[in-house]
Design an enzyme around this catalytic site. Structure first.
Site, short mmCIF file in Angstrom:
data_model
loop_
_atom_site.label_atom_id
_atom_site.label_comp_id
_atom_site.label_asym_id
_atom_site.label_seq_id
_atom_site.Cartn_x
_atom_site.Cartn_y
_atom_site.Cartn_z
CE1 TYR A 192 -4.33 1.43 0.49
CE2 TYR A 192 -3.02 3.14 1.52
CZ TYR A 192 -4.21 2.71 0.95
OH TYR A 192 -5.26 3.59 0.87
CE1 TYR A 235 -5.17 6.25 -1.85
CE2 TYR A 235 -6.38 8.26 -2.33
CZ TYR A 235 -5.85 7.38 -1.42
OH TYR A 235 -6.02 7.61 -0.07
#
Lengths: 387, 143
Positions: free
Chosen positions: A291, A341
């Site tokens: 992440y 994203y």
């Protein structure tokens, strides 16, 4: 050590992704329904087989609640619904919910969905932070607001502690962009250099634009079912060998300011636990999808997952290990920095694609074990997938 | 580092009538720095919450602390995301910890234009930014 009853109990059998853009012409909830439909079709199963829905607890249900998704799909008897955490830790941890439901017989086939409109919505990713009265009182008056600002403070502390340089951060962005250049669906595909990084606008010192993830409108989904049922699906099943979630005790009203040392994430708990459940170690991992909301957050988790000693995460990127052709490919789709994203569900989708094989130019050779790392400040999930 | 050209505190003013932090703002008006402390075990809890995570008691008192801290980390904002504020700006933000108040980090801006560094001393003083509203601000020094 006892083997977890959830180890290899379920497999991911279908994935779906929308087009990723800064501003979607199609409403994001519609993209979410399409992604779910595509994931189910990819699995080669009938929509009516889906009897469970999982997601993160904050972002996806806000745009499209599970019952609305079920209504779109025409699911007549949805026996299982669950949400956990925010964004990344939710989508990456979702197989933990699905595995418990499927292993106990509570559900048979569970779809995880996600969507986000922070590319185009006013206030983008920052808006929901402003609704917290603690933040409005104790952080916003000083301009300490917005994820780039928090992670700038993290990066500055890390620099002080370990001697990190802006070039070290640049190398994360450069490596990740090199992967995105190989992915036709990535939002940013033009390779970048240290000079590009140096000249990109400063947002919150030391983080520049190229240290920050993209802003995206988009959606994705994946379908999970029992290992037995998975054998009859369209693609080679990707097994959920290990999965772990952890929430750290930190003031729930602070996104990062009250963190004890700014240098660690709960990945140091979930990483070893998920790998242990799968019966493998960091050295067995063929690739990792981490992440990367910011270059610095990718480094912190890479260390916490055991790929480098604390303070040495940058060597993974400086020496090319994480880049295409390297020994430990990281973010093979381009990550949140260059692919999209969508808060890490794209990391799960990419891990599945790599383990199926057939990723073309960006295929990791002999990919058998992939680790996905999903972060949400004080909560984290690690997911070990195997071919 | 170029000189800072905007006020130390931005235009976002906290609602000082919110009961949870009323005493913090009342003390700030008098130039005092206070944090909630567990009456059972003495642990400081910041931000305020109902239960002490160490001893699980549920009673806190606001404790006057010495306003002498140090810069734990910092950033200089080039673009504000706070609603209503102009995007472009240059504002130092410091995250201040206190040797005598473990577990507390205070977010402030910086008085003057001294560039922050980790481990600089930060003395907390208060600036009035609106009628009755005084915000903590850090005065930095080498030692």
């Amino acid at each position: 050590m006892t083997v977890s009853p959830l180890r290899d109990a379920i497999a991911i059998v279908g994935v779906g992704e929308s087009v990723y853009s800064r501003r979607s012409a199609v409403p994001v909830p519609t993209l979410m329904v399409q992604a779910v439909r595509d994931a189910i079709a990819d699995a080669g199963i009938d929509i009516d087989e889906v009897d469970g829905i999982v997601s993160d607890a904050a972002v996806a249900p806000h745009l499209l609640p599970a019952d609305e998704l079920a209504a779109n799909l025409g699911l007549s008897d949805r026996v299982f619904t669950a949400q956990m955490s925010v964004g990344g830790a939710g989508s990456v941890g979702a197989p933990l919910l699905a595995a418990q439901a499927i292993a106990t017989g509570a559900a048979k086939t569970v779809v995880c969905y996600f969507g986000v409109d922070w590319g185009s919505a006013p206030g983008g990713p920052y808006r929901f932070h402003g609704t917290d009265p603690y933040k409005a009182s104790l952080e916003m008056p000083f301009g300490f607001y917005g994820q780039p600002v928090y992670f700038a403070a993290v990066a500055r502390r890390y620099m002080h502690r370990y001697g990190l340089t802006p070039e070290d951060l640049a190398d994360v962005a450069i490596s990740t962009r090199a992967w995105a250049a190989l992915h036709p669906g990535a939002m940013k595909r033009t390779p970048i250099t240290r000079a590009d990084h140096r000249s990109s606008p400063m947002i919150a010192d030391p983080l520049r634009v190229l240290d920050c993830c993209l802003l995206t409108d988009g959606a994705a989904a994946f379908v999970m079912t029992s290992t037995a049922r998975a054998r009859d699906c369209r693609h080679r099943p990707v097994s959920v060998a290990g999965v772990s979630f952890s929430g750290a005790a930190m003031s729930g009203h602070s996104y990062l300011a009250q963190h004890e040392d700014y240098l660690s994430t709960p990945a140091q708990v979930t990483g070893p636990r998920a790998l242990g459940m799968a019966g493998v170690g960091p050295e067995d991992v063929d690739f990792a999808e981490i992440y990367d909301c910011f270059t610095i957050s990718c480094l912190l988790q890479a260390e916490d997952l055991g790929f480098a000693p604390k303070g040495a995460g940058a060597t993974l990127f400086a020496d090319g290990h994480a880049a295409p052709g390297g020994s430990l490919p990281i973010n093979t789709h381009g990550g949140l920095l260059s692919h999209a994203y969508v808060l890490g569900i794209n990391h799960v989708v990419e891990a599945v694609a790599q383990l199926r094989g057939g990723c073309g130019d960006r295929q990791v050779p002999a990919a058998e074990v992939g680790l996905v790392s999903g972060y949400a400040a004080w909560e984290h999930a690690s997911l070990v997938l195997t071919a | 580092m170029s000189a800072i050209t905007v006020p130390n505190s931005g235009p976002w003013v906290p609602d000082i009538t919110w009961p949870v932090l009323e005493e913090f703002w009342a003390a700030a008006r008098e130039g005092r720095l206070v944090f909630p402390r567990c009456t059972a075990c003495g642990r400081y809890q910041w931000y305020p919450q109902a239960m002490c995570p160490d001893c699980r008691a549920m009673a806190f008192e606001w404790d006057d602390v010495r306003p002498e801290g140090y810069v734990f980390s910092h950033t200089t904002l080039r673009r504000s995301f706070v609603p209503g504020e102009d995007g472009e700006q240059a504002r130092h933000i410091v995250l201040v910890k206190f040797v005598h108040v473990p577990g507390v980090t205070l977010v402030t801006n910086v008085r003057g234009d001294m560039a922050p560094r980790v481990d600089l001393r930060a003395r907390i003083i208060f600036d009035q930014v609106a009628p009755g509203v005084w915000l903590p601000v850090s005065e930095l020094s080498e030692d």
